[in-house]
Design a protein around this motif. Sequence first.
Motif, PDB file in Angstrom:
ATOM      1  N   CYS A   1      20.789  26.945  12.731  1.00  0.00           N
ATOM      2  CA  CYS A   1      19.241  27.761  12.610  1.00  0.00           C
ATOM      3  C   CYS A   1      18.880  26.458  11.922  1.00  0.00           C
ATOM      4  O   CYS A   1      17.337  27.112  12.040  1.00  0.00           O
ATOM      5  CB  CYS A   1      19.836  28.192  10.919  1.00  0.00           C
TER       6      CYS A   1
ATOM      7  N   LEU B   1      27.811  29.319   7.107  1.00  0.00           N
ATOM      8  CA  LEU B   1      28.786  28.738   8.102  1.00  0.00           C
ATOM      9  C   LEU B   1      30.668  28.415   6.908  1.00  0.00           C
ATOM     10  O   LEU B   1      31.322  27.867   7.977  1.00  0.00           O
ATOM     11  CB  LEU B   1      29.045  27.122   8.009  1.00  0.00           C
TER      12      LEU B   1
ATOM     13  N   GLY C   1      27.026  22.753  11.281  1.00  0.00           N
ATOM     14  CA  GLY C   1      26.389  23.734  12.253  1.00  0.00           C
ATOM     15  C   GLY C   1      25.182  24.205  11.524  1.00  0.00           C
ATOM     16  O   GLY C   1      24.505  25.492  11.711  1.00  0.00           O
TER      17      GLY C   1
ATOM     18  N   PHE D   1      15.760  28.629  -2.930  1.00  0.00           N
ATOM     19  CA  PHE D   1      15.911  29.793  -1.952  1.00  0.00           C
ATOM     20  C   PHE D   1      14.547  30.641  -2.159  1.00  0.00           C
ATOM     21  O   PHE D   1      14.376  30.332  -3.084  1.00  0.00           O
ATOM     22  CB  PHE D   1      17.486  30.468  -2.392  1.00  0.00           C
TER      23      PHE D   1
ATOM     24  N   PHE E   1      25.381  17.410   8.890  1.00  0.00           N
ATOM     25  CA  PHE E   1      23.986  18.415   8.890  1.00  0.00           C
ATOM     26  C   PHE E   1      24.262  18.779  10.634  1.00  0.00           C
ATOM     27  O   PHE E   1      24.421  20.415  10.697  1.00  0.00           O
ATOM     28  CB  PHE E   1      22.802  17.708   9.278  1.00  0.00           C
TER      29      PHE E   1
ATOM     30  N   THR F   1      10.391  20.675  -2.962  1.00  0.00           N
ATOM     31  CA  THR F   1      10.098  21.647  -3.348  1.00  0.00           C
ATOM     32  C   THR F   1      11.341  23.034  -3.860  1.00  0.00           C
ATOM     33  O   THR F   1      11.079  24.330  -3.554  1.00  0.00           O
ATOM     34  CB  THR F   1       9.680  22.050  -1.889  1.00  0.00           C
TER      35      THR F   1
ATOM     36  N   PHE G   1      16.958  37.284   6.065  1.00  0.00           N
ATOM     37  CA  PHE G   1      14.969  36.027   5.205  1.00  0.00           C
ATOM     38  C   PHE G   1      14.960  34.967   6.202  1.00  0.00           C
ATOM     39  O   PHE G   1      15.543  34.723   6.924  1.00  0.00           O
ATOM     40  CB  PHE G   1      15.556  35.445   4.311  1.00  0.00           C
ATOM     41  N   ARG G   2      13.919  34.954   6.848  1.00  0.00           N
ATOM     42  CA  ARG G   2      13.495  33.622   7.781  1.00  0.00           C
ATOM     43  C   ARG G   2      13.977  32.622   7.618  1.00  0.00           C
ATOM     44  O   ARG G   2      14.165  31.920   6.238  1.00  0.00           O
ATOM     45  CB  ARG G   2      12.068  33.977   8.029  1.00  0.00           C
ATOM     46  N   THR G   3      14.981  31.925   8.343  1.00  0.00           N
ATOM     47  CA  THR G   3      15.129  30.630   7.969  1.00  0.00           C
ATOM     48  C   THR G   3      13.509  29.394   7.081  1.00  0.00           C
ATOM     49  O   THR G   3      13.252  29.223   8.705  1.00  0.00           O
ATOM     50  CB  THR G   3      15.917  29.438   9.525  1.00  0.00           C
ATOM     51  N   PRO G   4      13.705  29.519   6.201  1.00  0.00           N
ATOM     52  CA  PRO G   4      12.614  28.416   5.816  1.00  0.00           C
ATOM     53  C   PRO G   4      12.861  26.466   6.499  1.00  0.00           C
ATOM     54  O   PRO G   4      13.168  26.227   6.870  1.00  0.00           O
ATOM     55  CB  PRO G   4      12.863  27.943   4.592  1.00  0.00           C
TER      56      PRO G   4
ATOM     57  N   HIS H   1      18.431  35.613   9.338  1.00  0.00           N
ATOM     58  CA  HIS H   1      19.562  35.013   8.568  1.00  0.00           C
ATOM     59  C   HIS H   1      19.916  35.877   7.467  1.00  0.00           C
ATOM     60  O   HIS H   1      19.702  36.140   6.513  1.00  0.00           O
ATOM     61  CB  HIS H   1      20.451  34.336   8.958  1.00  0.00           C
TER      62      HIS H   1
ATOM     63  N   TRP I   1       8.724  34.551   3.619  1.00  0.00           N
ATOM     64  CA  TRP I   1      10.337  34.812   3.265  1.00  0.00           C
ATOM     65  C   TRP I   1      10.887  35.761   4.284  1.00  0.00           C
ATOM     66  O   TRP I   1      12.159  35.984   4.828  1.00  0.00           O
ATOM     67  CB  TRP I   1      11.227  34.543   2.463  1.00  0.00           C
TER      68      TRP I   1
ATOM     69  N   ALA J   1      26.599  26.154   2.935  1.00  0.00           N
ATOM     70  CA  ALA J   1      27.358  25.739   4.025  1.00  0.00           C
ATOM     71  C   ALA J   1      28.567  27.063   3.819  1.00  0.00           C
ATOM     72  O   ALA J   1      28.822  27.254   4.647  1.00  0.00           O
ATOM     73  CB  ALA J   1      27.887  24.502   3.573  1.00  0.00           C
TER      74      ALA J   1
ATOM     75  N   ALA K   1      22.120  23.609  -3.435  1.00  0.00           N
ATOM     76  CA  ALA K   1      21.917  24.594  -2.670  1.00  0.00           C
ATOM     77  C   ALA K   1      22.589  24.227  -1.133  1.00  0.00           C
ATOM     78  O   ALA K   1      22.480  25.156  -0.809  1.00  0.00           O
ATOM     79  CB  ALA K   1      20.258  24.235  -2.477  1.00  0.00           C
TER      80      ALA K   1
ATOM     81  N   PHE L   1      21.109  36.587   3.792  1.00  0.00           N
ATOM     82  CA  PHE L   1      21.463  35.901   3.248  1.00  0.00           C
ATOM     83  C   PHE L   1      21.592  37.051   1.710  1.00  0.00           C
ATOM     84  O   PHE L   1      20.774  37.108   0.689  1.00  0.00           O
ATOM     85  CB  PHE L   1      20.079  34.857   3.304  1.00  0.00           C
TER      86      PHE L   1
ATOM     87  N   ILE M   1      24.414  14.675   2.736  1.00  0.00           N
ATOM     88  CA  ILE M   1      23.768  15.856   3.607  1.00  0.00           C
ATOM     89  C   ILE M   1      21.858  15.589   2.337  1.00  0.00           C
ATOM     90  O   ILE M   1      20.782  15.351   3.014  1.00  0.00           O
ATOM     91  CB  ILE M   1      24.072  17.359   3.869  1.00  0.00           C
TER      92      ILE M   1
HETATM   93  C1  HEC Z   1      22.785  31.396   9.417  1.00  0.00           C
HETATM   94  C2  HEC Z   1      21.837  30.544   9.566  1.00  0.00           C
HETATM   95  C3  HEC Z   1      21.904  29.353   8.684  1.00  0.00           C
HETATM   96  C4  HEC Z   1      22.273  28.460   9.345  1.00  0.00           C
HETATM   97  C5  HEC Z   1      23.759  28.057   9.354  1.00  0.00           C
HETATM   98  C6  HEC Z   1      22.253  27.080   7.769  1.00  0.00           C
HETATM   99  N1  HEC Z   1      21.096  27.775   6.909  1.00  0.00           N
HETATM  100 FE1  HEC Z   1      20.029  26.694   5.359  1.00  0.00          FE
HETATM  101  N2  HEC Z   1      18.897  28.433   5.338  1.00  0.00           N
HETATM  102  C7  HEC Z   1      19.088  29.817   5.914  1.00  0.00           C
HETATM  103  C8  HEC Z   1      18.116  30.450   5.220  1.00  0.00           C
HETATM  104  C9  HEC Z   1      17.760  32.341   5.684  1.00  0.00           C
HETATM  105  C10 HEC Z   1      17.554  30.362   4.343  1.00  0.00           C
HETATM  106  C11 HEC Z   1      16.863  30.920   3.628  1.00  0.00           C
HETATM  107  C12 HEC Z   1      17.938  31.328   2.338  1.00  0.00           C
HETATM  108  C13 HEC Z   1      16.789  32.574   1.274  1.00  0.00           C
HETATM  109  O1  HEC Z   1      16.711  33.825   1.275  1.00  0.00           O
HETATM  110  O2  HEC Z   1      16.194  31.866  -0.075  1.00  0.00           O
HETATM  111  C14 HEC Z   1      18.263  29.023   3.930  1.00  0.00           C
HETATM  112  C15 HEC Z   1      17.431  28.379   3.175  1.00  0.00           C
HETATM  113  C16 HEC Z   1      17.652  26.659   2.571  1.00  0.00           C
HETATM  114  C17 HEC Z   1      17.740  25.759   2.041  1.00  0.00           C
HETATM  115  C18 HEC Z   1      16.884  26.153   0.689  1.00  0.00           C
HETATM  116  C19 HEC Z   1      15.903  25.847   1.330  1.00  0.00           C
HETATM  117  C20 HEC Z   1      14.016  26.296   0.026  1.00  0.00           C
HETATM  118  O3  HEC Z   1      12.610  25.605   0.290  1.00  0.00           O
HETATM  119  O4  HEC Z   1      15.034  26.711  -0.454  1.00  0.00           O
HETATM  120  C21 HEC Z   1      18.597  24.363   2.580  1.00  0.00           C
HETATM  121  C22 HEC Z   1      18.344  23.182   1.395  1.00  0.00           C
HETATM  122  C23 HEC Z   1      18.316  24.561   3.454  1.00  0.00           C
HETATM  123  N3  HEC Z   1      19.015  26.225   4.208  1.00  0.00           N
HETATM  124  C24 HEC Z   1      20.087  23.760   4.091  1.00  0.00           C
HETATM  125  C25 HEC Z   1      21.211  24.358   5.071  1.00  0.00           C
HETATM  126  C26 HEC Z   1      22.166  22.742   5.226  1.00  0.00           C
HETATM  127  C27 HEC Z   1      22.158  22.028   4.894  1.00  0.00           C
HETATM  128  C28 HEC Z   1      23.074  23.874   6.036  1.00  0.00           C
HETATM  129  C29 HEC Z   1      24.523  23.579   6.426  1.00  0.00           C
HETATM  130  C30 HEC Z   1      25.057  23.346   5.654  1.00  0.00           C
HETATM  131  C31 HEC Z   1      22.232  25.004   6.701  1.00  0.00           C
HETATM  132  N4  HEC Z   1      21.165  25.120   5.621  1.00  0.00           N
HETATM  133  C32 HEC Z   1      22.527  26.368   7.313  1.00  0.00           C
HETATM  134  C33 HEC Z   1      19.567  29.793   7.417  1.00  0.00           C
HETATM  135  C34 HEC Z   1      20.571  28.892   7.790  1.00  0.00           C
END
Ligand code: HEC
Lengths: 316, 316
Positions: B209, B279, B205, B259, B201, B255, B244-247, B221, B103, B275, B270, B223, B291
């Motif tokens: 990521c 965003l 935006g 988070f 999606f 899964t 955190f790194r985008t998963p 990013h 993470w 969102a 989630a 969080f 979504i």
């Molecule tokens: C600015 C970057 C960014 C954007 C924009 C973003 N995400 Fe994420 N997303 C992340 C990060 C970083 C995490 C990890 C957060 C954490 O620390 O748990 C994450 C986590 C998630 C998770 C949980 C994954 C898991 O296995 O726990 C989901 C589902 C997800 N994002 C879906 C979306 C959706 C759908 C959107 C748009 C509505 C979105 N994300 C927009 C960066 C982003």
Amino acid sequence: ELFSREVSVKSVQEDFRSFFTPLPSFPPIPKNNSLTPEKVKLGKMLYYDPRLSRSQLISCNTCHNLSIGGDDNQKTSIGHGWQAGPRNAPTTINSGFLKVQFWDGRALTLEEQAAGPLQAHVEMNATPKLIVERLKRIPEYVELFKKAFPGEKDPVTFENVTKAIAAFERTLNTPNSPFNRYLLGDDNALTSEQKEGMKLFVKYGCIACHNGPVLSDGQFHEFKWNKDLGRYNVTKNPKDKYKFRTPQLLNVAITAPYFHDGSVNSLEAAIKIMAKKELGKELSNIEAKKIKAFLESMTGEVPLEARVLPELPEKN
Amino acid sequence: ELFSREVSVKSVQEDFRSFFTPLPSFPPIPKNNSLTPEKVKLGKMLYYDPRLSRSQLISCNTCHNLSIGGDDNQKTSIGHGWQAGPRNAPTTINSGFLKVQFWDGRALTLEEQAAGPLQAHVEMNATPKLIVERLKRIPEYVELFKKAFPGEKDPVTFENVTKAIAAFERTLNTPNSPFNRYLLGDDNALTSEQKEGMKLFVKYGCIACHNGPVLSDGQFHEFKWNKDLGRYNVTKNPKDKYKFRTPQLLNVAITAPYFHDGSVNSLEAAIKIMAKKELGKELSNIEAKKIKAFLESMTGEVPLEARVLPELPEKN
Ligand code: HEC
Ligand code: HEC
Ligand code: HEC
Ligand code: HEC
Ligand SMILES: [Ca+2]
Ligand SMILES: [Ca+2]
């Protein structure tokens, strides 16, 4: 000379072979739990599903891990909350052939047996209610129960969970071991050391208790070893103090440690202890080694199908 | 009319499809760890072998269980001594495609990553020395290391353990998901609800990521969610606080919980949180549902070969 030696060895082998019973492909199937493919499929999923435990982390396969001989590498099992239970986990492999289940025989069938660990606080620590609730929330499981128990109005029951698991367990058999192939006629399946071990096993009387298709008579015998009163805990009959059901010996070479408390690591040591305590005989190292070699021939492969991890459905 | 509607839907689909990258069958293979069948076979055995943990009870598959999506059903992982770690276990499936591991991105490669849990006190609690000693006592393993690392004089090393496991992990890919089949041209692989989710999606935006073959940019990013400082713990750079790194999002529907702390059970929740926090948008329930349907199309099947439990050798 060579010829006559060969003959005498052969007749010796055949004599001893006749003391043993080959392992059939399947154990007896109870009338009220027929072995259908649908039920076996469901039972396999349940066997591997950690959601049957309160923590959702422990499955039957945690303690009866089919990649390491159907047991868990532990002296005594570690379950819910990292609690150590009082006894060593026997293998589920070939367990359908046992006449009674558990070291103290407190369950008669695999169905009855499975109800134990699911609820035991030191094992999976669940309740029938919790398990049924969880399964009912997973539509794919509800469908699979319908298929496995056709005609039942409300097939997702705790009883059916134990039936399906028992059906799966009845497929965990290892008739492909060298020992079984030998009994079926393949003279070369055993090494000569193993054949000598077999002879000692019969001559010294191990076979008195370790007999039948899985080398267990299903009876209770005194093994005074520690404070565990064994069968007495079930019957409260003073004559049953320190008595334990003879364990099977199939796959025994891969189910260390040994005895109901897992207190002995080496198979050779376990063999010597048996000879001493049950038969009053001191075995030499060479004799114990030969018997060990013989017991090693009883290791077989779990059917591939049973070792393919199911893709378990997610709840919605 | 029917015709023109079909065309407009088609062109919409194609527009959005072009934002995504199909998943190749294998991730990039590092120069110093070629993906040979011998290494994958060994790595698979090690992945499933509980003897790599101090207790001999916990394997990689305990927390990255390949029958339930490559994770462990827990909020945060439970490891050695039933200790709860601080973070939720991500899946190992498709993990070879991630640009950084964990993470907080504290490992760059799968090789480097694997060294973590083997030694972590709250996970497997072993040491390189303990693991190498145990493996060397098992002749079959020594042989398999020789075959997997030919030409090395003393191939049973901790580094080679991590290399073999990483090689196996690089085979845990799910290019057979409906989503990937859709990207490869099968228009009917997604339902119309899923296609609408895809559109949202992109439009909203998320894709900024969550992009590339596993829907992760590999970047960090913000969080801000709890006390976990994330990337900052690695770099000590104040700008990295709460990053955190985008998963990845492949197999995200199987899964839960979500988070880095596993604090959210529902995928729809989630999505809404993302969102809002990333965003600044409030999604309607209908939008979140679409979504979610789209993300569900990203569930694939782990290759059968990887799910066949190996028969692990017993030590002598
Ligand atoms: C600015 C970057 C960014 C954007 C924009 C973003 N995400 Fe994420 N997303 C992340 C990060 C970083 C995490 C990890 C957060 C954490 O620390 O748990 C994450 C986590 C998630 C998770 C949980 C994954 C898991 O296995 O726990 C989901 C589902 C997800 N994002 C879906 C979306 C959706 C759908 C959107 C748009 C509505 C979105 N994300 C927009 C960066 C982003
Ligand atoms: C936490 C560890 C643990 C779990 C989980 C567990 N078992 Fe066991 N199992 C044991 C132990 C320990 C024994 C022996 C107990 C005794 O005899 O008192 C045992 C005994 C058995 C036996 C009897 C075998 C014999 O030789 O008598 C069978 C069959 C069995 N378990 C099947 C299962 C099934 C099916 C499940 C899942 C529903 C399961 N076990 C879950 C540890 C476990
Ligand atoms: C009088 C009956 C009897 C005789 C004779 C007997 N056994 Fe046993 N055997 C048992 C019982 C009962 C146990 C279970 C002891 C316990 O409570 O752990 C056992 C346990 C074992 C075990 C350990 C199995 C395990 O999985 O932990 C081995 C190995 C074994 N016997 C081999 C032999 C050999 C070899 C001989 C002959 C030298 C022999 N036995 C003679 C009844 C007998
Ligand atoms: C006790 C539970 C546990 C065990 C055992 C375990 N892991 Fe993990 N794994 C986790 C957790 C929790 C994380 C996330 C930790 C973090 O990011 O700080 C993780 C992260 C990972 C990741 C990174 C994935 C990503 O998306 O960043 C990989 C790959 C991985 N583990 C593989 C393995 C392998 C290989 C083994 C065995 C050698 C193993 N794990 C053993 C719990 C476990
Ligand atoms: Ca044992
Ligand atoms: Ca998760």
